[in-house]
Every structure is written in structure tokens, then in C-alpha cells.
Scaffold this motif. Structure first.
Motif: not given
Length: 329
Positions: A184-193
Motif C-alpha cells: 500500500y501507499n501510505p499517502t493514499k487512504g491511510w485511515k482505511v488501510t
């Protein structure tokens, strides 16, 4: 469309992300078609060259020149600079809608406040794109095209493609080496991830960050799954690159991921992160991907073939827009 004396493609100096790469690709493809296209780096008062990561495109740079007969193409995040063009023809290439609207899909009022701040800072126009009708508009996605049409603008389709090094079958030669890793990219949709990482502590989630191109390629080649629950402002490069390295994808439905034109992968791999039971639904799908990877790998075959056609379409669109024939390979 008229022929231009010079085409300047504006890009922030030193930036190495998906948008700047698309801008360098555009210039390189224009040059291959015999068009007088140049990178024009911000700030205009300083000279700059292409970042090392984009040296392969062999673009040349030129100073900013607002002169009759020129076309100046700005990324959509610089609409106010485009409005300042007086003598040349200004254009905006919509590589992202969310970044223009400052929309993060967190809360509607939050997004409106973000946009208002940019207006006060002089970085966005009142009224959105309705204030930009005198400018040419090129659109990378159906997502942004729909917005522009709602503003009374008919955009010119202009997609991009991922790095052509990734558009071959060389990373799809085998799958028996694939590991049960979720990237995963930690800058993209982090709260969901983050919620998924907490829900499935025994699974191996790995962030994709701080990697050079070779390291990124190796990591994508080894993993079975790439996830992206961000706001998908445009045709994001990382999911496309992951797919061409043999990863399966699970995404959300925000932004350009919400339609089948911009992200035409099998619909069962797009999950609504706001739906009841989302975490459990993700768990069942991810577990099945890791447990029966060959089946899911095959399901992404048509999407990968579609990605491999992007470069051809991109070049054909440029040729059609500017009514030029290919002068060099």
C-alpha cells in the motif's frame, strides 16, 4: 487545432511524482511527432533541467514565453497562472480533479473550506472551472471530463500511460514466486488501510515508500496484492504499475476508481470503504486472493491488456489533436 510555434509544458522543477512524469511523457511524445514542445519549469524565474528520473525522456527545456503563436499547457493545479496568459494560448491538462477541487472525500464542508482557502490564497478561481472557459482543456480521465461538462466545457481527451518499461510481459513471466504480501501507499487512504492492518494483524502489510525504481519494481514483482483506498484524483500510476508486475488490486470507489472507464478492472475488486461490513468483505477477498492466486491473477488479464494499449492511444491522441504526422520514431 492550429499549429503552434512553440508548445511549453509547465511543470514544477524537481518534482518526481506521477503528474510530472506524465508531463515529461507528453513533451517527449510531442517531440517524436515533430512538434516544437519544451518543458517549462516553475518557478519561471529560475533555470532548471529534467530530474534524473526523467532524463530518459530526453526533453529540452525553454524559458516561459507568453507570445503569440505559442501554446502553454499547465497542470490543472495552476489555473491562476493559466488565466494570466495574455498573448499565447493557455491550456490546462486535467491530470487530477480532486487536487484542483481540494477534495479529499472526508467531509463535504471540509473540502469546501479547503477550496475556499485556495481561492483566498489566489490559487483557485471563484466558481471552479466555470471561470476557465477561455482556456483549452485536456482531460486525462472520464472523472474530470464529467466535471468539466457540468461546467459547460467540452474537454479534449488526453490520457497518459505508465512507464513503457512496465508495459511488457517481462514481469508477468511467472507467479509461483509470489508472496502473501499486501502493498500500500501510505499517502493514499491511510485511515482505511490502518483499520485493515489493525483488523488483520497476522497479515503482512508493507508500505511502498522511499524506494528507487528498481526497488519498487522488485517489491511489486514479489507481492500478490496492492491496495488503494485513496481518493484517486486521476488515473493513478501505482495501481497500474502494480498490475503490470502481476499484482492483484483491491481499491475503493472514490474519484476515478468509481467508474469503469478510468479503472476498468473487474468490479468485484472495488469495495466501498464506507459500507457496513467493509472490513470483513475485504478480509474474505484478500484471503481468497492469497489462497487461490492463479484464479485472481487470470481475472486481471483483460485489465493488463488494456494497460498495454495506453501508450499507443496516448500517442494517437496527441497526433489527432495537433494534426501532425510522425516525423521520427
Amino acid at each position: 487545432m492550429q499549429h503552434y510555434k512553440k508548445i511549453l509544458v509547465v511543470c514544477p522543477a524537481g518534482a518526481v511524482t506521477g503528474g510530472p512524469e506524465a508531463l515529461h511523457q507528453l513533451t517527449a511524445h510531442m517531440n517524436a511527432l515533430g512538434l516544437p514542445a519544451y518543458m517549462c519549469y516553475l518557478p519561471f524565474s529560475e533555470s532548471a533541467i529534467a530530474p534524473a528520473a526523467y532524463a530518459r525522456y530526453k526533453t529540452q527545456s525553454a524559458p516561459y514565453e507568453d507570445a503569440p503563436g505559442n501554446l502553454i499547457i499547465f497542470p490543472e493545479v495552476y489555473p491562476m497562472l493559466a488565466l494570466k496568459v495574455k498573448k499565447a494560448q493557455a491550456g490546462l491538462w486535467w491530470l487530477s480533479l480532486e487536487n484542483f477541487l481540494e477534495r479529499r472525500h472526508i467531509w463535504g464542508l471540509h473540502d469546501k473550506v479547503r477550496y475556499l482557502k485556495r481561492v483566498i490564497q489566489g490559487r483557485r478561481p471563484w466558481g471552479g472551472a466555470k471561470s476557465l472557459k477561455q482556456i483549452l482543456h485536456f482531460s486525462q480521465t472520464e472523472h474530470s471530463s464529467s466535471y468539466l461538462r457540468s461546467c459547460g466545457i467540452e474537454p479534449i481527451p488526453l490520457i497518459d500511460s505508465i512507464n513503457e518499461d512496465f508495459l511488457t510481459d517481462r514481469f508477468l513471466d511467472r507467479i509461483d514466486h509470489k508472496q502473501n504480501t499486501i502493498l500500500y501507499n501510505p499517502t493514499k487512504g491511510w485511515k482505511v488501510t490502518e483499520s485493515l492492518i489493525k483488523a488483520y494483524p497476522d497479515w503482512r502489510f508493507e508500505p511502498v515508500k522511499g524506494l528507487n525504481r528498481e526497488q519498487l519494481s522488485e517489491k511489486l514483482y514479489q507481492a500478490k496484492l496492492y491496495i488503494d483506498f485513496g481518493h484517486h484524483p486521476g488515473r493513478d500510476r501505482m495501481p497500474r504499475e502494480a498490475a503490470m508486475h502481476g499484482c492483484c488490486l483491491i481499491t475503493g470507489k472514490l474519484g476515478s476508481a468509481g467508474n469503469t472507464v478510468d479503472l476498468p478492472m473487474p468490479p468485484q475488486y472495488k469495495l466501498d470503504s464506507n459500507a457496513n461490513g467493509f472490513v470483513e468483505q475485504f478480509g474474505l477477498l484478500a484471503a481468497d486472493i492469497m489462497g487461490d492466486f492463479p484464479k485472481h491473477f487470470t481475472a486481471f488479464g483483460p485489465y493488463r491488456k488494456w494497460l498495454q494499449d495506453e501508450s499507443r492511444i496516448f500517442k494517437e491522441q496527441i497526433q489527432k489533436i495537433f494534426h501532425q504526422s510522425i516525423n521520427s520514431a
